[in-house]
Scaffold this active site. Structure first.
Site, mmCIF file in Angstrom:
data_model
loop_
_atom_site.group_PDB
_atom_site.id
_atom_site.type_symbol
_atom_site.label_atom_id
_atom_site.label_comp_id
_atom_site.label_asym_id
_atom_site.label_seq_id
_atom_site.Cartn_x
_atom_site.Cartn_y
_atom_site.Cartn_z
ATOM 1 C CE LYS A 22 -9.116 -5.626 5.613
ATOM 2 N NZ LYS A 22 -9.504 -6.075 4.283
ATOM 3 C CG ASN A 46 -10.662 -0.959 3.371
ATOM 4 O OD1 ASN A 46 -11.473 -0.030 3.419
ATOM 5 N ND2 ASN A 46 -10.117 -1.356 2.243
ATOM 6 N N GLY A 71 -6.230 -11.183 -8.176
ATOM 7 C CA GLY A 71 -6.740 -10.119 -7.310
ATOM 8 C C GLY A 71 -5.972 -8.816 -7.311
ATOM 9 C CB SER A 106 -0.960 0.004 1.199
ATOM 10 O OG SER A 106 -1.970 -0.948 0.982
#
Ligand code: ATR
Length: 284
Positions: free
Chosen positions: A71, A92, A252, A23
């Protein structure tokens, strides 16, 4: 807790483990595109440190992402929740406004964008079967239900978890068609597959290189119109089978990209520079 990794950061991702997270490289590419600098960091948060992190974030950050295993654990600290986060019980992304936490989940919207890009499928009216009923499947299934999917079948190793998810979805959306089975029940799987447009592989089977598949691939035989989306970021046995059998499929990685893009927009109110973020994700 040592907050040194977040020096000069306004955004971050928390989780445990976190070292593998891509990320930062993806989000920083987005922030740099707008000349905001590299302001997104990552920090390992141990279970007992979550409250300390929250206190730090309220004073020092503008927003953050939450990954496994927090989460759900983050929810007691949240001040405002989007509908999909509320229903799925999964968060998230958090935006911080004057110390208040505004929460959402962008996992579902990220998956929906990936299905649109790869298969030209819209969530509205979609018929979908999930293989798996864990956190990832739940967040996505709730997003689909909230956005007008026609039917959601849930197949899981343990039937009870699949039943719990399908029952909760049906209770909130009585018009939604649902069904459940065990992954090992090839006959029912075959029936659900035939009645679906998309199969979402949401189990953890395939993460390890020597993994097989979570269900018998026989159930995909003759499923000409089915598209298969595997939430795992690499070429799994399932995807190899689809490629060799001419079944439309994708891994994904674009879900990761589009959930990140949605988080970026939730924080900045600016259009996410998706191609720059993709390059960041790929390390280019
Ligand atoms: P995530 O956040 O990635 O969804 P999770 O919540 O731990 O992770 O869910 C993992 C999913 O993979 C579950 O659906 C799990 O099935 P169970 O609910 O029966 O545990 C599924 N899973 C894990 N290992 C599996 C295996 N060997 N075969 C089939 N399903 C498996």
């Amino acid at each position: 807790m040592n907050f040194e990794p977040l020096k000069n950061c306004k955004y971050a991702v928390i989780g445990n483990p976190i070292a593998h997270s891509k990320s930062p490289q993806m989000q920083n590419a987005g922030f740099e595109y707008y000349g905001m600098g590299s302001i997104y960091g990552k920090i390992l948060v141990e279970n007992e440190e979550l409250a300390d992190f929250v206190e730090y974030a309220r004073k020092n950050l503008s927003g953050f992402n939450i990954t496994v295993p927090y989460k759900q654990d983050i929810i007691p600290f949240v001040d405002e929740m989007s509908e999909v986060a509320e229903l799925s019980g999964s968060v998230n992304t958090i935006r911080i406004e004057n110390g208040r936490f505004i929460a959402t989940s962008t996992d579902g919207v990220g998956l929906a964008a990936a299905l649109q890009v790869h298969f030209h499928k819209e969530v509205k009216g979609l018929k979908v079967i999930f293989a798996g009923a864990g956190g990832a499947a739940q967040a996505a299934a709730w997003y689909f239900a909230c956005n007008g999917a026609e039917s959601i079948f849930v197949a899981n190793r343990s039937l009870a978890k699949a039943e719990h998810l399908a029952d909760s979805l049906k209770k909130a959306f009585p018009e939604l068609k649902t069904g459940v089975c065990e992954l090992a029940d090839t006959e029912k799987m075959t029936d659900f597959v035939r009645r679906s447009d998309v199969l979402i592989q949401a189990t953890s089977v395939g993460l390890k290189d020597d993994d097989g598949t979570a269900f018998d691939l026989k159930c995909l035989e003759g499923a000409e119109n089915l598209c298969v989306y595997d939430l795992i970021y690499k070429e799994t046995q399932l995807l190899k089978y689809c490629h060799s059998g001419g079944i439309e499929c994708a891994n994904g990685s674009d879900m990761l990209l589009y959930q990140g893009a949605a988080s970026f927009e939730f924080w900045t109110n600016k259009k996410a520079p998706v191609e720059a973020m993709r390059k960041g994700l790929e390390g280019k």
